[in-house]
Design a protein around this motif. Structure first.
Motif, PDB file in Angstrom:
ATOM      1  N   ASP A 135       0.775  -1.146   0.002  1.00 32.31           N
ATOM      2  CA  ASP A 135       0.010  -0.088  -0.056  1.00 32.31           C
ATOM      3  C   ASP A 135       0.900   1.290  -0.013  1.00 32.31           C
ATOM      4  OD1 ASP A 135      -2.148  -1.660   0.278  1.00 32.31           O
ATOM      5  OD2 ASP A 135      -2.633  -1.146   2.127  1.00 32.31           O
ATOM      6  N   LEU A 136       0.301   2.174  -0.674  1.00 36.00           N
ATOM      7  CA  LEU A 136       1.203   3.401  -0.870  1.00 36.00           C
ATOM      8  C   LEU A 136       0.148   4.595  -0.392  1.00 36.00           C
ATOM      9  CD1 LEU A 136       3.823   4.797  -2.942  1.00 36.00           C
ATOM     10  CD2 LEU A 136       1.661   5.802  -3.686  1.00 36.00           C
ATOM     11  N   VAL A 137       0.763   5.695   0.434  1.00 41.01           N
ATOM     12  CA  VAL A 137      -0.050   6.635   0.807  1.00 41.01           C
ATOM     13  C   VAL A 137       0.582   8.072   0.270  1.00 41.01           C
ATOM     14  CG1 VAL A 137      -0.871   8.252   2.699  1.00 41.01           C
ATOM     15  CG2 VAL A 137      -0.959   5.748   2.821  1.00 41.01           C
ATOM     16  N   ALA A 138      -0.086   8.594  -0.448  1.00 41.48           N
ATOM     17  CA  ALA A 138       0.695  10.055  -1.108  1.00 41.48           C
ATOM     18  C   ALA A 138      -0.380  11.299  -0.874  1.00 41.48           C
ATOM     19  CB  ALA A 138       0.673   9.756  -2.481  1.00 41.48           C
ATOM     20  N   ASN A 139       0.171  12.465  -0.755  1.00 38.92           N
ATOM     21  CA  ASN A 139      -0.647  13.492  -0.565  1.00 38.92           C
ATOM     22  C   ASN A 139      -1.419  14.190  -1.908  1.00 38.92           C
ATOM     23  OD1 ASN A 139       1.564  14.380  -1.831  1.00 38.92           O
ATOM     24  ND2 ASN A 139       2.301  16.248  -0.378  1.00 38.92           N
TER      25      ASN A 139
END
Length: 134
Positions: free
Chosen positions: A92-96
Motif C-alpha cells: 500500500d502507498l499513501v501520497a498527499n
C-alpha cells in the motif's frame, strides 16, 4: 566543524585528519587489500526460498507513506519498493495527491506486471494498493 557534514568530497580520505577533525594514524583503505580470509562466507542453504534469511516476515500488506519522503527521491523510493515485491505480493502507498504521474511512469516501466487499485481518494491522502503479478 564538529557535527557538520563536509560540503565536498575529494574521493580520498586524508590519513591524518579523519571524521570531525580527529587526528589518526590509520592509512587509507587502499593500503589494506581484502584477502579471501577476510571475507565472510554465507551458507546459501540458510536463505529461505523467496526470502532474505533475516528470519522476519510480513504478515500484513506493507504500507509506504511517501508523504514523509523528500520529493527528490520519492519516485525512486517507490520504484525500489515495488521492485522488491515478488509475484503475488502487495504494497500500500499513501501520497498527499493523486499520483497520476507516478502511475504513468509505472505503466511505462512495468507494463501490466504491477497493478494498482485506489483504497482512498483524497482530499488529504490517496491510498493505493499495488500488486505484483510478474
Amino acid at each position: 566543524m564538529h557535527g557538520r557534514a563536509p560540503t565536498a568530497y575529494s574521493g580520498y580520505c586524508n590519513p591524518c585528519i579523519h571524521l570531525n577533525g580527529v587526528a589518526t594514524d590509520t592509512p587509507p583503505a587502499e593500503e589494506f587489500p581484502m584477502s579471501d580470509t577476510a571475507r565472510t562466507q554465507l551458507d546459501v542453504t540458510q536463505v529461505r526460498e523467496g526470502g532474505c534469511a533475516c528470519g522476519e516476515h510480513d504478515e500484513a500488506v506493507p504500507l509506504l507513506d511517501v508523504r514523509v519522503i523528500p520529493h527528490a527521491i520519492r519516485h525512486a523510493t517507490i520504484f525500489g519498493a515495488l521492485g522488491g515485491l515478488r509475484p503475488g505480493q502487495q504494497m500500500d502507498l499513501v501520497a498527499n495527491h493523486d499520483p497520476l504521474p507516478l502511475l504513468a511512469q509505472l505503466a511505462e516501466r512495468e507494463g501490466e506486471a504491477v497493478a494498482h487499485e485506489y483504497l482512498e481518494r483524497g482530499p488529504e491522502a490517496w491510498t493505493l494498493r499495488f500488486t505484483r503479478h510478474a
